[in-house]
Design a protein around this motif. Structure first.
Motif, PDB file in Angstrom:
ATOM      1  N   HIS A  51      39.010 -30.868   5.412  1.00 21.71           N
ATOM      2  CA  HIS A  51      37.582 -31.177   5.520  1.00 21.71           C
ATOM      3  C   HIS A  51      37.136 -31.948   4.271  1.00 21.71           C
ATOM      4  N   HIS A  52      36.141 -32.844   4.450  1.00 23.41           N
ATOM      5  CA  HIS A  52      35.550 -33.599   3.350  1.00 23.41           C
ATOM      6  C   HIS A  52      36.541 -34.579   2.724  1.00 23.41           C
ATOM      7  N   HIS A  84      34.349 -38.095   5.085  1.00 25.09           N
ATOM      8  CA  HIS A  84      33.147 -37.782   4.310  1.00 25.09           C
ATOM      9  C   HIS A  84      33.042 -38.680   3.074  1.00 25.09           C
ATOM     10  N   VAL A 126      27.142 -37.428   3.545  1.00 29.18           N
ATOM     11  CA  VAL A 126      27.997 -37.260   2.367  1.00 29.18           C
ATOM     12  C   VAL A 126      27.183 -36.672   1.204  1.00 29.18           C
ATOM     13  N   ASP A 142      26.251 -32.939   1.808  1.00 30.34           N
ATOM     14  CA  ASP A 142      27.392 -32.043   1.575  1.00 30.34           C
ATOM     15  C   ASP A 142      27.739 -31.964   0.088  1.00 30.34           C
ATOM     16  N   GLN A 143      27.447 -33.028  -0.628  1.00 31.90           N
ATOM     17  CA  GLN A 143      27.728 -33.032  -2.065  1.00 31.90           C
ATOM     18  C   GLN A 143      26.834 -32.036  -2.806  1.00 31.90           C
ATOM     19  N   SER A 154      33.327 -34.195  -2.039  1.00 28.02           N
ATOM     20  CA  SER A 154      34.006 -35.148  -1.149  1.00 28.02           C
ATOM     21  C   SER A 154      34.789 -36.156  -1.973  1.00 28.02           C
TER      22      SER A 154
END
Length: 465
Positions: free
Chosen positions: A307-308, A312, A351, A354-355, A361
């Protein structure tokens, strides 16, 4: 962040372009492509990446029944082997021989919340018999709380009685046996994770997939994985039965089979100061990788290694923009350029959002090769950060529709309207930032502790494994 939050963010990105707002007002839904682009990274990872990723170990403490899709799986005695040790199964058969009935005292260690151990001694009743299902026979043991439940369920156990027995597989002096229980034994999970950490130290990396335990009635058996570097231990705690939403509804397991503890002979560190919780949805994957930590060779954990990654990254956002532009220009959509930009920005918002969390990422591959750590503002499932982000995006949509409409439905200056709409998000992010200081301090203290851990020095003196 949750998928819904990313989707709303993509929609918000589209409303920053007057041409796309005009299309939406006319009922043309093509700008929704920007929302799909914002969700795209998670779609790729969870629909494809997780299935294509390499797994060195698959820990399945309670395999599902293939027809019913929940545990325990009904198996034949002939299908079991020592590889199934500690897994949760069901066997249907006939009591062939009562080997023992008795009572006594049993002592076992329990772990307290502060990590200390306590030895507990209690009286128990027990029964041992052989069960024959036509393909073979297996010794069945029931004692303590499990014995009481077992006789309440089936009455007095006699030879010739037919039973459907639930329990975990164990290995005794006489071979395989089934220990009556309502959950797998956590020792098997702890042993496998400890083995993976030690192999990662020697070989470089091991990826472990941990399956969850789904039970009849769409409920789950929760269990927790604690990585304890100071003690060089992996501890697994079997927890209660929970709903898909994570609400405990009882079903605690007895203390004598609640914990599994496995020693690890190499130095390792945990990058997140909380245990990994496994209950509903799919179980996690954890990569254990050999790394250098302040001049020492250790093993680090990484949650969901598939993931990521590239999906991402900002690079992927540029690719999405180019693909969207090429396709919609080809079919003659008048606002292909605006749509491409909105799609790229939507993916970038994903992105960035999520950061804000922990995982981070790989932002600009192939220029960057590894993940940039997140800002640690909150966990991906945090209701506070998801609400604050989604509310802010909805505020942007209202704000953009208002300023691109003539006359304006809300006759107010742009700055004043945006401030009035966005204040709940501002408050929410402020609370999240304050909360994050405590977690950052815990992580910092943990890393400082690792640096001075005597166990690391010992490993270097003996030359490692």
């Amino acid at each position: 962040m949750r998928g819904f939050t990313h989707y709303i963010s993509g929609l918000a990105a589209a409303t920053f372009f007057a041409a796309l707002v005009g299309d939406l007002r006319l009922g043309i839904l093509i700008p929704v492509i920007a929302a799909a682009s914002a969700y795209f990274p998670d779609f790729v990872d969870f629909k494809f990446g997780k299935f294509l990723a390499r797994r060195d170990y698959e820990i399945d403490p309670a395999p599902w029944d293939e027809k019913k899709h929940y545990a325990p799986r009904l198996v034949k005695v002939s299908e079991l082997s020592e590889e199934n040790r500690y897994q949760f199964f069901a066997i249907e058969g006939t009591v062939e021989d009562i080997l023992a009935r008795g009572s006594g005292k049993v002592s076992y260690k329990v772990l307290r919340e502060d990590g200390s151990e306590e030895t507990v001694t209690e009286e128990y009743n027990s029964i041992v018999f052989t069960l024959n299902d036509g393909t073979g026979k297996i010794t069945v043991e029931a004692f303590g709380d499990d014995y009481e439940f077992f006789e309440e369920e089936f009455g007095k156990i006699e030879e010739g009685k037919k039973l459907l027995v639930f329990g975990y597989v164990d290995v005794g002096e006489e071979g395989l046996k089934l220990v009556v229980s309502d959950a797998p034994h956590p020792q098997g999970i702890a042993d496998t994770i400890a083995r993976a950490i030690e192999e990662a130290y020697r070989e470089g990396e091991r990826i472990v997939k941990i399956h969850n335990i789904r039970l009849p009635g769409d409920v789950y058996r929760r269990f927790l994985v604690h990585l304890d570097p100071p003690r060089r231990e992996v501890r697994v705690e079997m927890g209660p039965i929970v709903t898909p939403g994570g609400v405990a509804i009882g079903g605690e397991v007895p203390e004598y089979r609640k914990y599994g503890v496995a020693k690890v002979s190499v130095p390792f560190i945990k990058t997140y100061p909380k245990p990994t919780r496994i209950d509903s949805f799919s179980g996690p994957e954890i990569a254990f990788r050999r790394a250098q930590f302040r001049g020492k060779t250790v093993v680090k954990d990484r949650f969901l290694p598939w993931h990521h990654g590239f999906s991402h990254s900002l690079t992927m956002g540029m690719i999405i923009g180019l693909v969207v532009f090429a396709f919609f220009k080809l079919i003659g959509y008048e606002h292909a350029t605006e749509l491409a930009l909105a799609s790229m920005i939507g993916q970038w918002l994903h992105v960035f959002e999520d950061q804000l969390g922990f995982m981070g990422s790989n932002l600009l591959p192939p220029i960057t090769k590894d993940v940039v750590p997140g800002f640690k503002l909150g966990e991906s499932g945090s209701g506070l950060t998801n609400f604050s982000t989604a509310w802010l995006m909805i505020a942007f949509m209202i704000w953009n529709f208002n300023r691109f409409t003539d006359p304006r439905p809300i006759p107010m200056s742009d700055a004043k309207l945006l401030l009035l709409l966005a204040w709940p998000s501002i408050v929410g992010f402020a609370i999240a930032i304050v909360r994050s200081f405590r977690l950052r301090r815990e992580i910092s203290e943990l890393m400082d502790y690792y640096t001075n851990l005597e166990a690391f020095e010992e490993m270097e003196e003996v030359g490692g494994i």
